[in-house]
Design an enzyme around this catalytic site. Structure first.
Site, short mmCIF file in Angstrom:
data_model
loop_
_atom_site.label_atom_id
_atom_site.label_comp_id
_atom_site.label_asym_id
_atom_site.label_seq_id
_atom_site.Cartn_x
_atom_site.Cartn_y
_atom_site.Cartn_z
N ARG A 179 -26.91 -0.73 10.82
CA ARG A 179 -26.54 -1.65 11.91
C ARG A 179 -26.76 -3.12 11.58
O ARG A 179 -27.03 -3.93 12.48
CB ARG A 179 -27.28 -1.31 13.22
CG ARG A 179 -27.08 0.08 13.72
CD ARG A 179 -25.64 0.41 14.08
NE ARG A 179 -25.51 1.83 14.13
CZ ARG A 179 -25.11 2.60 13.10
NH1 ARG A 179 -24.71 2.05 11.96
NH2 ARG A 179 -25.05 3.89 13.20
N CYS A 227 -26.45 2.28 22.22
CA CYS A 227 -27.90 2.40 22.01
C CYS A 227 -28.58 1.05 22.22
O CYS A 227 -28.17 0.05 21.64
CB CYS A 227 -28.19 2.92 20.61
SG CYS A 227 -27.75 4.64 20.44
N GLU A 303 -31.12 -3.23 19.56
CA GLU A 303 -29.84 -3.24 18.82
C GLU A 303 -28.82 -4.07 19.62
O GLU A 303 -28.02 -4.80 19.07
CB GLU A 303 -29.33 -1.80 18.66
CG GLU A 303 -28.03 -1.70 17.90
CD GLU A 303 -27.67 -0.26 17.56
OE1 GLU A 303 -28.56 0.50 17.14
OE2 GLU A 303 -26.49 0.09 17.73
C1 LIG Z 1 -20.28 3.66 25.09
C2 LIG Z 1 -20.71 3.01 23.82
C3 LIG Z 1 -20.89 3.77 22.66
C4 LIG Z 1 -21.30 3.17 21.47
N1 LIG Z 1 -21.47 3.93 20.37
C5 LIG Z 1 -21.79 3.35 19.20
C6 LIG Z 1 -21.92 4.12 17.99
O1 LIG Z 1 -21.73 5.34 17.99
N2 LIG Z 1 -22.24 3.46 16.85
C7 LIG Z 1 -22.43 2.11 16.80
O2 LIG Z 1 -22.70 1.56 15.72
N3 LIG Z 1 -22.32 1.36 17.92
C8 LIG Z 1 -22.01 1.94 19.10
N4 LIG Z 1 -21.91 1.18 20.24
C9 LIG Z 1 -22.14 -0.27 20.15
C10 LIG Z 1 -20.88 -1.07 19.80
O3 LIG Z 1 -19.75 -0.25 19.91
C11 LIG Z 1 -20.95 -1.64 18.39
O4 LIG Z 1 -22.12 -2.39 18.15
C12 LIG Z 1 -19.74 -2.52 18.06
O5 LIG Z 1 -19.80 -2.85 16.69
C13 LIG Z 1 -19.69 -3.78 18.90
O6 LIG Z 1 -18.49 -4.47 18.59
P1 LIG Z 1 -17.92 -5.58 19.57
O7 LIG Z 1 -16.63 -6.07 19.01
O8 LIG Z 1 -17.89 -5.10 20.95
O9 LIG Z 1 -19.03 -6.72 19.40
P2 LIG Z 1 -19.72 -7.56 20.57
O10 LIG Z 1 -20.54 -6.65 21.42
O11 LIG Z 1 -18.73 -8.40 21.26
O12 LIG Z 1 -20.69 -8.49 19.70
C14 LIG Z 1 -21.77 -7.91 19.00
C15 LIG Z 1 -22.27 -8.92 17.96
O13 LIG Z 1 -21.25 -9.13 16.98
C16 LIG Z 1 -20.89 -10.51 16.91
N5 LIG Z 1 -19.45 -10.59 16.64
C17 LIG Z 1 -18.44 -10.00 17.32
N6 LIG Z 1 -17.26 -10.31 16.74
C18 LIG Z 1 -17.53 -11.14 15.71
C19 LIG Z 1 -16.74 -11.82 14.72
N7 LIG Z 1 -15.41 -11.73 14.69
N8 LIG Z 1 -17.37 -12.60 13.83
C20 LIG Z 1 -18.73 -12.73 13.84
N9 LIG Z 1 -19.54 -12.12 14.73
C21 LIG Z 1 -18.94 -11.33 15.64
C22 LIG Z 1 -21.26 -11.08 18.27
O14 LIG Z 1 -21.45 -12.49 18.20
C23 LIG Z 1 -22.54 -10.32 18.57
O15 LIG Z 1 -23.62 -10.91 17.86
C24 LIG Z 1 -21.50 1.76 21.43
C25 LIG Z 1 -21.29 0.99 22.58
C26 LIG Z 1 -20.90 1.61 23.76
C27 LIG Z 1 -20.65 0.75 24.98
#
Ligand SMILES: Cc1cc2nc3c(=O)[nH]c(=O)nc-3n(C[C@H](O)[C@H](O)[C@H](O)COP(=O)(O)OP(=O)(O)OC[C@H]3O[C@@H](n4cnc5c(N)ncnc54)[C@H](O)[C@@H]3O)c2cc1C
Length: 316
Positions: A179, A227, A303
């Site tokens: 992560r 998580c 996380e």
């Molecule tokens: C129902 C559910 C299930 C999930 N299951 C999992 C799983 O199985 N495994 C897992 O790893 N995660 C899981 N997650 C968490 C989530 O899906 C991941 O962490 C995912 O990578 C978040 O991506 P996001 O685009 O939504 O990022 P955001 O939540 O929008 O941002 C997260 C971080 O990334 C940064 N960020 C986003 N885009 C960029 C970019 N283009 N450049 C630089 N920084 C950036 C943001 O500034 C922030 O610090 C789950 C979440 C939910 C709601």
């Protein structure tokens, strides 16, 4: 108090929303506003915005799908950027004439991307089925789970650095760990992935299996950010242990704090009722952390990224 000046972006090719309700557009569906939400129409506009924010010390944060984000009820200062305009969402196959290489913009939706690739029988990203994310957010978090991590498929990642300059990192310069990655640049712009031509029907079956596993094991319909805590290393064995199991052992599964609840289905998920408060989720997270520490001496690390006016995770 930080004041964000419109002169930072007034002449740039961007779309602007003041007091933008970013909390309710996150997966938690709760939380406050950003002073300004900016949607750049071009990479040049984004690069210039990064340079200007850096010059005057205005915080700039990138929001992907908001699936790993909790925005405090008081909102967040400065600028939040979303890469949801066309130049940031392209999916390009057959990159440089190589059938086994695809390039995807950071703003593209991860699940949509892997479904698009699966229709032409390109395997590689399907282990991420059901992880809600933009490509940029998934790279930043090295999203993954039981079936693999996004880092496994990376060929190269392009970023804009703190000076707004393009940097392209081949896979051998990148470290994808549990992560997290070693990327320190504020913006991930695109990622190139290694893919493998395969039978589309077999790929579809595999995707269905992974989606069914996710549905079985996680409360996907609730408002959460997945998580809440990273799985810690056991201090005696050094092995990674499940944070969910540790929380379960404290008896907090199903525990409620006003509008927030430790999910009865998966103890490492904190969920918030519709119309609830981000503060409740933050406080419940703090309670969980204290109880686990008291029970076994392990200090859980969050996380989920928390944004707020103070005490939040810093901007990139
Ligand atoms: C129902 C559910 C299930 C999930 N299951 C999992 C799983 O199985 N495994 C897992 O790893 N995660 C899981 N997650 C968490 C989530 O899906 C991941 O962490 C995912 O990578 C978040 O991506 P996001 O685009 O939504 O990022 P955001 O939540 O929008 O941002 C997260 C971080 O990334 C940064 N960020 C986003 N885009 C960029 C970019 N283009 N450049 C630089 N920084 C950036 C943001 O500034 C922030 O610090 C789950 C979440 C939910 C709601």
């Amino acid at each position: 108090m930080i004041r964000t000046s419109r002169s930072l972006f007034g002449d740039l090719d961007v779309q602007v929303e003041a007091d933008a309700p970013i909390g309710v557009s996150s997966w938690f569906c709760t939380g406050g506003t950003a002073d300004f939400l900016i949607r750049p129409n071009t990479i040049d506009a984004l690069a210039e915005l990064i340079r200007r924010c850096r010059q005057v010390d205005t915080p700039l944060r990138i929001m992907g799908e908001g699936a790993n984000l909790l925005v405090d009820d008081d909102g967040v200062p400065g600028i939040v950027v979303r890469l949801d305009q066309e130049p940031f969402k392209a999916i390009e196959t057959n990159v440089d004439g190589n059938l086994e290489l695809v390039r995807v913009g950071a703003g593209a939706d991860l699940s949509r991307t892997l479904m698009t690739l699966s229709r032409t029988g390109l395997a590689g990203l399907e282990p991420l089925m059901g992880v809600p994310a933009s490509i940029g957010g998934a790279i930043r978090m090295n999203a993954g789970g039981a079936f693999g991590e996004i880092g496994d498929a990376v060929h190269a990642v392009a970023c804009l650095d703190a000076q707004g300059e393009l940097q392209v990192y081949p896979a051998d310069e990148l470290r994808f760990e549990y992560r997290r990655t070693n990327i320190v640049d504020p913006v991930v712009l695109w990622a190139a992935f290694k893919v493998e031509p395969t039978d589309p029907m077999a790929l579809r079956t595999r995707i269905k299996e992974i989606a069914a596993y996710k549905k079985r094991t996680q409360p996907l319909a609730e408002k959460s950010a997945g998580c809440m805590f990273r799985n810690p290393n056991d201090p005696s064995s050094g092995e990674r242990v499940s944070a969910g199991k540790l929380i379960d052992q404290t008896g907090l599964k199903g525990h409620r704090l006003r509008s927030a609840e430790v999910s009865p289905r998966h103890a490492n998920f904190i969920t918030v009722d519709r119309g609830g408060k981000a503060r409740d989720a933050i406080e419940l997270g703090d309670l969980v952390r204290r109880r686990v520490f008291d029970a076994c001496g392990i200090d859980l690390q969050r996380e989920v990224v928390v944004w707020g006016r103070d005490g939040s995770d810093p901007p990139a």
